[in-house]
Design a protein around this motif. Structure first.
Motif, PDB file in Angstrom:
ATOM      1  N   SER A  32      23.699-104.423 -27.284  1.00  0.00           N
ATOM      2  CA  SER A  32      23.204-104.165 -28.628  1.00  0.00           C
ATOM      3  C   SER A  32      21.705-103.902 -28.489  1.00  0.00           C
ATOM      4  O   SER A  32      21.033-104.525 -27.667  1.00  0.00           O
ATOM      5  CB  SER A  32      23.427-105.379 -29.533  1.00  0.00           C
ATOM      6  OG  SER A  32      24.799-105.647 -29.663  1.00  0.00           O
ATOM      7  N   LYS A  49      19.294-101.067 -35.812  1.00  0.00           N
ATOM      8  CA  LYS A  49      20.016-101.647 -34.700  1.00  0.00           C
ATOM      9  C   LYS A  49      21.175-100.741 -34.295  1.00  0.00           C
ATOM     10  O   LYS A  49      21.740-100.016 -35.116  1.00  0.00           O
ATOM     11  CB  LYS A  49      20.543-103.037 -35.052  1.00  0.00           C
ATOM     12  CG  LYS A  49      21.629-103.064 -36.120  1.00  0.00           C
ATOM     13  CD  LYS A  49      22.142-104.487 -36.320  1.00  0.00           C
ATOM     14  CE  LYS A  49      23.273-104.518 -37.340  1.00  0.00           C
ATOM     15  NZ  LYS A  49      23.802-105.896 -37.538  1.00  0.00           N
ATOM     16  N   THR A  51      24.922-100.929 -32.394  1.00  0.00           N
ATOM     17  CA  THR A  51      25.942-101.879 -31.941  1.00  0.00           C
ATOM     18  C   THR A  51      27.241-101.162 -31.617  1.00  0.00           C
ATOM     19  O   THR A  51      28.301-101.558 -32.055  1.00  0.00           O
ATOM     20  CB  THR A  51      26.197-102.948 -33.004  1.00  0.00           C
ATOM     21  OG1 THR A  51      26.552-102.291 -34.242  1.00  0.00           O
ATOM     22  CG2 THR A  51      24.995-103.817 -33.237  1.00  0.00           C
TER      23      THR A  51
ATOM     24  N   ASN B  99      25.356-109.872 -33.111  1.00  0.00           N
ATOM     25  CA  ASN B  99      24.453-108.760 -33.382  1.00  0.00           C
ATOM     26  C   ASN B  99      23.772-108.830 -34.736  1.00  0.00           C
ATOM     27  O   ASN B  99      23.218-107.840 -35.200  1.00  0.00           O
ATOM     28  CB  ASN B  99      25.183-107.412 -33.273  1.00  0.00           C
ATOM     29  CG  ASN B  99      25.844-107.229 -31.938  1.00  0.00           C
ATOM     30  OD1 ASN B  99      25.258-107.561 -30.916  1.00  0.00           O
ATOM     31  ND2 ASN B  99      27.059-106.735 -31.935  1.00  0.00           N
TER      32      ASN B  99
END
Lengths: 112, 113
Positions: A32, A49, A51, B99
């Motif tokens: 990640s 982000k 992922t 995450n």
């Protein structure tokens, strides 16, 4: 093992010109990846982000980053810099159980 | 406004003194973290807590201790401060979903003389 390298400690851009902040990572697992921004005397704030969904990730304030597995890179870009973008930016890699590794940071200066 | 509160904002401390940095969050996050930020080194994890009642060591735990008596509070203690502990300290929290992003406080600037 995982690591992250921000290739530039300082970047200077003119207002209205593109910004590119470079980040390379290494990870034994499918990582990640995050970009955080830190304004003076403030904590870090998440910009975006990745992922394992879309490789082009859009974040706040017009920033985006592209995950390139073949190049182990996650560079941050913005088409047109604003004075308010002056800050320090951190690239962060995380592994499958949530351990995070921060890059050393890139200081961005925006000139009028 | 929901978030993380750190206190004090800054502190000058004589070497050998004991100091506790306070951190409180109101987001009901399970996980909390203490980082130190030093020029050219980014952020390094000191200690963390995945849930109330548990703590763990990070990358640079020596000279620091933490406790997690409840969900909201995560104090960091320097038992006997040394000059190498001069740094900016950030508390962070996350929901601990995999995450999930970190939410940071505004930091405590500590100078040990």
């Amino acid at each position: 093992a995982q690591s992250v390298t921000q290739l530039d400690s300082h970047v200077s851009v003119s207002e209205g010109t593109p910004v590119l902040l470079r980040c390379n990572y290494s990870s034994s697992y499918s990582p990640s990846l995050f970009w955080y921004v830190q304004h003076p005397n403030k904590g870090l704030q998440l910009l975006l982000k990745y992922t394992s969904a879309a490789t082009l990730v859009k974040g706040i304030n017009g920033f985006e980053a592209e995950f390139k597995k073949s190049e182990t890179s996650f560079h941050l870009t913005k088409p047109s810099a604003h004075m308010s973008d002056a800050a320090e930016y951190f690239c962060v890699v995380g592994n499958s159980w949530g351990k995070l590794q921060f890059g050393a940071g890139t200081q961005v200066v925006v000139t009028p | 406004i929901a978030g993380i509160t750190q206190a004090p904002t800054s502190q000058i401390l004589a070497a050998g003194r004991r100091m506790t940095l306070r951190c409180t969050q109101d987001m009901r996050h399970n996980a909390m973290y203490w980082y130190r930020q030093d020029l050219g080194l980014g952020l390094r994890l000191i200690h963390y807590s995945n849930t109330a009642g548990t703590t763990g060591k990070g990358e640079v735990p020596d000279g620091y201790s933490v406790s997690r008596a409840n969900t909201d509070d995560f104090p960091l203690t320097l038992a006997s401060a040394v000059p190498s502990q001069t740094s900016v300290y950030f508390c962070a929290s996350s929901s601990q979903a995999r995450n999930s992003p970190l939410h940071f406080g505004n930091g405590t600037r500590l100078t040990v003389t």
